[in-house]
Scaffold this active site. Structure first.
Site, PDB file in Angstrom:
ATOM      1  N   SER A 279      14.245 -31.082  49.320  1.00  0.00           N
ATOM      2  CA  SER A 279      15.484 -30.733  50.013  1.00  0.00           C
ATOM      3  C   SER A 279      15.264 -30.519  51.499  1.00  0.00           C
ATOM      4  O   SER A 279      14.233 -30.002  51.920  1.00  0.00           O
ATOM      5  CB  SER A 279      16.071 -29.454  49.403  1.00  0.00           C
ATOM      6  OG  SER A 279      17.175 -28.989  50.160  1.00  0.00           O
TER       7      SER A 279
ATOM      8  N   GLN B 162      15.775 -35.584  50.344  1.00  0.00           N
ATOM      9  CA  GLN B 162      17.221 -35.358  50.335  1.00  0.00           C
ATOM     10  C   GLN B 162      17.666 -34.879  51.713  1.00  0.00           C
ATOM     11  O   GLN B 162      17.112 -33.911  52.254  1.00  0.00           O
ATOM     12  CB  GLN B 162      17.601 -34.330  49.279  1.00  0.00           C
ATOM     13  CG  GLN B 162      19.074 -33.939  49.271  1.00  0.00           C
ATOM     14  CD  GLN B 162      19.358 -32.710  50.142  1.00  0.00           C
ATOM     15  OE1 GLN B 162      18.466 -31.914  50.409  1.00  0.00           O
ATOM     16  NE2 GLN B 162      20.589 -32.566  50.585  1.00  0.00           N
TER      17      GLN B 162
ATOM     18  N   TYR C  68      20.626 -33.440  54.199  1.00  0.00           N
ATOM     19  CA  TYR C  68      21.930 -32.882  54.549  1.00  0.00           C
ATOM     20  C   TYR C  68      22.268 -33.346  55.958  1.00  0.00           C
ATOM     21  O   TYR C  68      21.400 -33.411  56.832  1.00  0.00           O
ATOM     22  CB  TYR C  68      21.905 -31.354  54.508  1.00  0.00           C
ATOM     23  CG  TYR C  68      22.043 -30.751  53.130  1.00  0.00           C
ATOM     24  CD1 TYR C  68      23.161 -31.000  52.346  1.00  0.00           C
ATOM     25  CD2 TYR C  68      21.063 -29.900  52.630  1.00  0.00           C
ATOM     26  CE1 TYR C  68      23.295 -30.444  51.088  1.00  0.00           C
ATOM     27  CE2 TYR C  68      21.189 -29.319  51.370  1.00  0.00           C
ATOM     28  CZ  TYR C  68      22.301 -29.597  50.610  1.00  0.00           C
ATOM     29  OH  TYR C  68      22.431 -29.042  49.366  1.00  0.00           O
TER      30      TYR C  68
ATOM     31  N   THR D 252      23.173 -36.246  50.649  1.00  0.00           N
ATOM     32  CA  THR D 252      24.180 -35.464  49.934  1.00  0.00           C
ATOM     33  C   THR D 252      25.470 -35.475  50.736  1.00  0.00           C
ATOM     34  O   THR D 252      25.475 -35.106  51.920  1.00  0.00           O
ATOM     35  CB  THR D 252      23.692 -34.020  49.719  1.00  0.00           C
ATOM     36  OG1 THR D 252      22.521 -34.049  48.901  1.00  0.00           O
ATOM     37  CG2 THR D 252      24.755 -33.184  49.037  1.00  0.00           C
TER      38      THR D 252
ATOM     39  N   ARG E 131      31.083 -19.210  47.172  1.00  0.00           N
ATOM     40  CA  ARG E 131      30.325 -18.728  46.025  1.00  0.00           C
ATOM     41  C   ARG E 131      30.433 -17.206  45.962  1.00  0.00           C
ATOM     42  O   ARG E 131      29.801 -16.473  46.729  1.00  0.00           O
ATOM     43  CB  ARG E 131      28.874 -19.206  46.127  1.00  0.00           C
ATOM     44  CG  ARG E 131      28.812 -20.728  46.180  1.00  0.00           C
ATOM     45  CD  ARG E 131      27.446 -21.286  46.501  1.00  0.00           C
ATOM     46  NE  ARG E 131      27.543 -22.733  46.728  1.00  0.00           N
ATOM     47  CZ  ARG E 131      26.538 -23.492  47.130  1.00  0.00           C
ATOM     48  NH1 ARG E 131      25.333 -22.954  47.345  1.00  0.00           N
ATOM     49  NH2 ARG E 131      26.714 -24.789  47.324  1.00  0.00           N
TER      50      ARG E 131
ATOM     51  N   LYS F 185      24.477 -39.001  46.968  1.00  0.00           N
ATOM     52  CA  LYS F 185      24.667 -37.953  45.964  1.00  0.00           C
ATOM     53  C   LYS F 185      25.925 -37.141  46.262  1.00  0.00           C
ATOM     54  O   LYS F 185      26.135 -36.694  47.394  1.00  0.00           O
ATOM     55  CB  LYS F 185      23.447 -37.026  45.936  1.00  0.00           C
ATOM     56  CG  LYS F 185      23.548 -35.858  44.959  1.00  0.00           C
ATOM     57  CD  LYS F 185      22.262 -35.042  44.980  1.00  0.00           C
ATOM     58  CE  LYS F 185      22.313 -33.859  44.027  1.00  0.00           C
ATOM     59  NZ  LYS F 185      23.195 -32.785  44.526  1.00  0.00           N
TER      60      LYS F 185
ATOM     61  N   HIS G  14      27.603 -31.088  42.463  1.00  0.00           N
ATOM     62  CA  HIS G  14      26.702 -30.091  43.046  1.00  0.00           C
ATOM     63  C   HIS G  14      26.468 -28.930  42.083  1.00  0.00           C
ATOM     64  O   HIS G  14      26.355 -27.770  42.493  1.00  0.00           O
ATOM     65  CB  HIS G  14      27.253 -29.577  44.382  1.00  0.00           C
ATOM     66  CG  HIS G  14      26.202 -29.322  45.417  1.00  0.00           C
ATOM     67  ND1 HIS G  14      25.814 -30.270  46.320  1.00  0.00           N
ATOM     68  CD2 HIS G  14      25.441 -28.227  45.688  1.00  0.00           C
ATOM     69  CE1 HIS G  14      24.888 -29.773  47.110  1.00  0.00           C
ATOM     70  NE2 HIS G  14      24.632 -28.528  46.743  1.00  0.00           N
TER      71      HIS G  14
ATOM     72  N   ARG H 168      28.893 -26.029  42.352  1.00  0.00           N
ATOM     73  CA  ARG H 168      28.714 -25.113  43.475  1.00  0.00           C
ATOM     74  C   ARG H 168      29.553 -25.479  44.695  1.00  0.00           C
ATOM     75  O   ARG H 168      29.492 -24.795  45.709  1.00  0.00           O
ATOM     76  CB  ARG H 168      27.232 -25.064  43.861  1.00  0.00           C
ATOM     77  CG  ARG H 168      26.377 -24.423  42.783  1.00  0.00           C
ATOM     78  CD  ARG H 168      24.907 -24.707  42.949  1.00  0.00           C
ATOM     79  NE  ARG H 168      24.265 -24.031  44.061  1.00  0.00           N
ATOM     80  CZ  ARG H 168      23.851 -22.770  44.046  1.00  0.00           C
ATOM     81  NH1 ARG H 168      24.061 -22.014  42.977  1.00  0.00           N
ATOM     82  NH2 ARG H 168      23.244 -22.255  45.088  1.00  0.00           N
TER      83      ARG H 168
ATOM     84  N   ASP I 224      24.060 -36.099  37.652  1.00  0.00           N
ATOM     85  CA  ASP I 224      23.557 -34.787  38.043  1.00  0.00           C
ATOM     86  C   ASP I 224      24.576 -33.750  37.593  1.00  0.00           C
ATOM     87  O   ASP I 224      25.750 -34.067  37.415  1.00  0.00           O
ATOM     88  CB  ASP I 224      23.388 -34.751  39.573  1.00  0.00           C
ATOM     89  CG  ASP I 224      23.037 -33.382  40.112  1.00  0.00           C
ATOM     90  OD1 ASP I 224      21.994 -32.844  39.713  1.00  0.00           O
ATOM     91  OD2 ASP I 224      23.800 -32.846  40.934  1.00  0.00           O
TER      92      ASP I 224
ATOM     93  N   GLY J 206      24.474 -30.133  35.103  1.00  0.00           N
ATOM     94  CA  GLY J 206      24.667 -29.697  33.736  1.00  0.00           C
ATOM     95  C   GLY J 206      23.638 -30.151  32.735  1.00  0.00           C
ATOM     96  O   GLY J 206      23.693 -29.748  31.571  1.00  0.00           O
TER      97      GLY J 206
ATOM     98  N   ARG K 203      20.614 -30.161  30.476  1.00  0.00           N
ATOM     99  CA  ARG K 203      19.815 -29.041  29.995  1.00  0.00           C
ATOM    100  C   ARG K 203      18.818 -29.429  28.894  1.00  0.00           C
ATOM    101  O   ARG K 203      18.108 -28.552  28.405  1.00  0.00           O
ATOM    102  CB  ARG K 203      20.741 -27.931  29.440  1.00  0.00           C
ATOM    103  CG  ARG K 203      21.675 -27.306  30.470  1.00  0.00           C
ATOM    104  CD  ARG K 203      20.898 -26.480  31.476  1.00  0.00           C
ATOM    105  NE  ARG K 203      21.755 -25.842  32.453  1.00  0.00           N
ATOM    106  CZ  ARG K 203      22.069 -26.362  33.633  1.00  0.00           C
ATOM    107  NH1 ARG K 203      21.603 -27.569  33.973  1.00  0.00           N
ATOM    108  NH2 ARG K 203      22.848 -25.724  34.481  1.00  0.00           N
TER     109      ARG K 203
ATOM    110  N   GLY L 223      18.080 -29.866  37.463  1.00  0.00           N
ATOM    111  CA  GLY L 223      17.967 -28.829  38.464  1.00  0.00           C
ATOM    112  C   GLY L 223      17.614 -27.454  37.933  1.00  0.00           C
ATOM    113  O   GLY L 223      16.447 -27.123  37.748  1.00  0.00           O
ATOM    114  N   ARG L 224      18.648 -26.651  37.656  1.00  0.00           N
ATOM    115  CA  ARG L 224      18.424 -25.247  37.335  1.00  0.00           C
ATOM    116  C   ARG L 224      17.364 -24.991  36.263  1.00  0.00           C
ATOM    117  O   ARG L 224      16.567 -24.066  36.417  1.00  0.00           O
ATOM    118  CB  ARG L 224      19.747 -24.585  36.925  1.00  0.00           C
ATOM    119  CG  ARG L 224      20.734 -24.342  38.072  1.00  0.00           C
ATOM    120  CD  ARG L 224      21.963 -23.641  37.534  1.00  0.00           C
ATOM    121  NE  ARG L 224      22.971 -23.361  38.533  1.00  0.00           N
ATOM    122  CZ  ARG L 224      24.035 -24.135  38.782  1.00  0.00           C
ATOM    123  NH1 ARG L 224      24.182 -25.277  38.108  1.00  0.00           N
ATOM    124  NH2 ARG L 224      24.931 -23.781  39.686  1.00  0.00           N
TER     125      ARG L 224
END
Length: 353
Positions: free
Chosen positions: A100, A120, A122, A148, A157, A225, A249, A252, A280, A282, A284, A303-304
Site C-alpha cells: 500500500s 498499490q 493512491y 485505487t 467511519r 481497484k 473497499h 469502508r 475484493d 468479504g 473469508r 484482506g482482513r
C-alpha cells in the site's frame, strides 16, 4: 479463518481492532458483502477423475493460488512484523503481496525480502509525489501496479470518529516524505486523525484523464481497484487496464454500495475478454475463492483475515492462514470436480442456497 479474528481481538487494543474491522456509516455494505457470498451456491460436478492443481494466472505472472494479499495500510499497527511479515508469508505461499501507498514499511524494504510484489497507488494531490512513487515501484522491481479509484475522500467511519483514532508515533506512512503524515498522529476527541490526514494528501478529483496519464507512465500490468458499475469496468478496459478489481473497499467507503459478489457477474459479462476481473471485499475462506471463480473472477484479493492472522501470530500466523486458505481451496476444487481454478469458472452457480 474466523478463529484468527477471535485471536486477534484478544490481543489488539480496542481502537486498533475497530480501525481494521469497522466500515463506513452503519456498516451495511460490510454485512452485504458477507451475505451475498453466503447466498452463492455452487453446483458440483462428479466423476471428473481430477486431482486438482491450484495454480492460476494473474496479472504479473502465474501464482500458486488465484489469490493476492490485498493492499492494507499501516500493518505495523497489528504486529511488529508488519508488512515484512505478511509479505514473507505471501512469498512462502507463492502469491503476490500488494504493498500500500500508506504502508508502514517502505516498498524498497519489502521488495528486498523477495517474492512477487505489486504496488498499490493512491492518487495524491502532489502529482510530483505520485510520479516519484511510480519511479520507486519500477526501480524496486514491482510486478504490477494497482490504482485505487474509490477513495476521493475517506468514508465516514464512525468507529474511528467515536474512538478519536490516531496513529501511534512508531507507525508512520513510510512511503511518504517525512512530515507528510503528521496529521495522522494528532488525536482529537470525535475526530479520525487518519481521515484528516488522507483528506489533506489525497486528490479528491481523480479522473479518466489521470488514468490515461498513469497508463502512459508504466509498462507494468495495470489493475484498477474499486470498480462496481460495469460501465466503469468497460471504460477502464478501453483505457488500457489489464484488470479491474470489483471492490467496495471492504465496506469502508460508500455505505449503501452493493456487495461485490452481486456485481461481479455483470462486470465479467460487460468486459468480456478485454481484461481480467478480480474480486475484493468479504472473502473469508477457500470456499469463497471458489465462489468468486465460479462467478467469473480470475482471482481474489484477501484482506482482513490475513491482518487478523498477522496480529495473532506475526509472520508465522500469516503463513498458517495462507496455508489454510490453500487447503480449503484445494478441497473445494476437489469436491466440485475441478482440475484447476480455470475449470471452476465453468461451474454453475445459484443464489438462495
Amino acid at each position: 479463518m474466523a478463529d484468527f479474528a477471535e485471536l486477534a481481538r484478544a490481543v489488539l487494543p480496542g481502537d486498533v481492532w475497530d480501525f481494521v474491522a469497522g466500515g463506513s456509516g452503519a456498516e451495511t455494505t460490510i454485512a452485504a458483502n458477507r451475505a451475498a457470498l453466503d447466498r452463492v451456491a455452487v453446483l458440483p460436478r462428479v466423476l471428473t477423475g481430477v486431482d486438482p492443481r491450484t495454480e492460476a494466472a494473474l496479472p504479473g505472472g502465474t501464482y500458486a493460488l488465484p489469490v493476492a494479499v490485498a493492499p492494507m495500510a499501516y500493518q505495523r499497527l497489528l504486529h511488529p512484523d508488519g508488512e515484512l511479515g505478511l509479505a514473507a508469508a505471501a512469498r512462502t505461499a507463492g502469491v503476490p503481496y500488494v504493498a500500500s501507498t500508506l504502508g508502514s514499511t517502505p516498498i524498497e524494504e519489502i521488495t528486498a525480502a523477495g517474492g512477487s510484489l505489486w504496488f498499490q497507488l493512491y492518487w495524491l494531490r502532489d502529482r510530483g509525489l505520485v510520479a516519484d512513487l511510480l519511479d520507486r515501484a519500477h526501480a524496486a522491481g514491482c510486478a504490477a501496479l494497482m490504482v485505487t479509484v474509490d477513495v476521493p475522500v475517506l468514508g465516514r467511519r464512525l468507529r474511528d470518529l467515536r474512538n478519536g483514532f490516531a496513529l501511534p508515533p512508531q507507525v508512520t506512512a513510510a512511503n511518504l516524505p517525512g512530515g507528510r503524515d503528521d496529521l495522522a498522529h494528532q488525536g482529537t476527541p470525535g475526530v479520525s486523525a487518519v481521515a484528516v490526514h488522507t483528506g489533506a494528501v489525497f486528490a479528491p478529483a481523480l479522473s479518466w484523464a489521470d488514468l490515461a496519464w498513469l497508463r502512459e507512465r508504466t509498462r507494468l500490468p495495470l489493475l484498477v481497484k474499486g470498480v462496481l458499475d460495469p460501465r466503469d469496468a468497460v471504460r477502464a478496459a478501453e483505457a488500457g487496464a489489464d484488470a479491474v478489481v470489483v471492490s467496495n473497499h471492504g465496506g469502508r467507503q460508500f455505505d449503501g454500495a452493493p456487495a461485490t459478489a452481486t456485481m461481479l457477474p455483470e462486470v465479467v459479462a460487460a468486459v468480456a475478454d478485454r481484461c481480467a476481473v478480480l474480486l475484493d471485499s468479504g472473502v473469508r475462506s477457500g470456499t469463497d475463492v471458489l465462489r468468486a471463480l465460479a462467478l467469473g473472477a480470475a482471482g481474489v484479493l484477501v484482506g482482513r483475515p490475513l491482518l487478523w492472522a498477522l496480529a495473532a501470530g506475526g509472520r508465522a500466523g500469516a503463513e498458517a492462514a495462507l496455508a489454510l486458505l490453500a487447503a480449503e481451496l484445494r478441497d473445494a476444487l476437489t469436491l466440485t470436480g475441478c482440475a484447476d481454478p480455470a475449470a471452476a469458472r465453468h461451474l454453475r452457480t445459484l443464489t438462495g442456497g
